[in-house]
Enzyme design. Structure first.
Site, PDB file in Angstrom:
ATOM      1  N   HIS A 101       0.831  -1.196   0.000  1.00  0.00           N
ATOM      2  CA  HIS A 101       0.000   0.000   0.000  1.00  0.00           C
ATOM      3  C   HIS A 101       0.868   1.249   0.000  1.00  0.00           C
ATOM      4  O   HIS A 101       2.074   1.185   0.236  1.00  0.00           O
ATOM      5  CB  HIS A 101      -0.922   0.021   1.228  1.00  0.00           C
TER       6      HIS A 101
ATOM      7  N   LYS B  85      -0.790   4.942   4.425  1.00  0.00           N
ATOM      8  CA  LYS B  85      -1.661   3.988   5.126  1.00  0.00           C
ATOM      9  C   LYS B  85      -1.122   3.753   6.525  1.00  0.00           C
ATOM     10  O   LYS B  85       0.042   3.386   6.714  1.00  0.00           O
ATOM     11  CB  LYS B  85      -1.764   2.671   4.362  1.00  0.00           C
TER      12      LYS B  85
END
Length: 232
Positions: A130, A134
């Site tokens: 990600h 995040k």
């Protein structure tokens, strides 16, 4: 449909744009629910932060506002939220990932885990990648994948970011500008079987959350994306 956006980061802004395209109105955009009159909304979509999620969700239940939540990292309080939803006769959908493709991927992952359960030579691992913004690791999506594998196999009793006995390993990577990639690998000495989902942008997550909110209006109870997409 009048929508309250709880959390107005990149995901909130994407939801806003797509919701307006679908003819909805954004009546609240906030990261601090205590400063607004939540009752002006028909439904709340929560993509806030782990520390705020339970407070946001419970405030909505206490004001009879249905909630769709995609915030991860707060699930130690999930059962409390579910109990409050039932107590207040509210409506709630939580998903670690609202993307249609990811929810189909969840089904594929469960089916593959069932098929592979009798073949002990194959060892499983999950890799998730990600963007660097995040906050939680591993991702909620990776945890859902892991828990579905554990449910369908006898080899693992838990998941872990570390190398532990009888733990399904998850590797979490953070790289700039990666919306979300999840890879499940079964590896033996002979061969490797891999399934993968790669998000190209945030639109799939945002659209799924809006569709879930549309579906939730007028209902009572706790649901999942399986209910929304009729995958049950």
């Amino acid at each position: 449909m009048k929508i309250a956006l709880l959390g107005y980061g990149k995901m909130g802004k994407t939801i806003e744009a797509l919701a307006i395209q679908r003819g909805h109105t954004i009546v609240i955009k906030t990261s601090q629910i205590d400063n607004v009159d939540i009752t002006q909304a028909d439904v709340a979509i929560d993509f806030s932060i782990p520390e705020a999620a339970f407070h946001n969700i419970s405030t909505c239940f206490n004001n009879n506002i249905p909630v769709v939540s995609g915030t991860t990292g707060w699930l130690k309080q999930f059962d409390t939220a579910v109990n409050l939803c039932h107590e207040k006769k509210g409506a709630f959908i939580y998903a670690s990932n609202f993307s249609l493709g990811v929810n189909l991927f969840f089904e594929l992952n469960s089916k593959l885990a069932q098929m592979m359960s009798q073949f002990e030579d194959y060892k499983v691992n999950i890799e998730e990648i990600h963007h660097t913004q995040k906050l939680d690791a591993p991702s909620g999506t990776a945890i859902t994948l892991a828990e579905d594998i554990i449910t369908n196999q006898k080899h693992y009793t838990k998941w872990s970011l570390e190398d532990e006995a009888r733990a399904l390993p998850i590797e979490a990577k953070r790289i700039e500008n990666v919306p979300g990639t999840h890879i499940v690998t079964y590896k033996s000495d002979i061969d490797t079987i891999t399934i993968e989902h790669e998000a190209h942008n945030r639109n799939g997550f945002a659209l799924g959350a809006i569709v879930a909110a549309e579906w939730l209006i007028g209902k009572q109870g706790v649901y999942t994306m399986k209910d929304v997409l009729n995958l049950s």
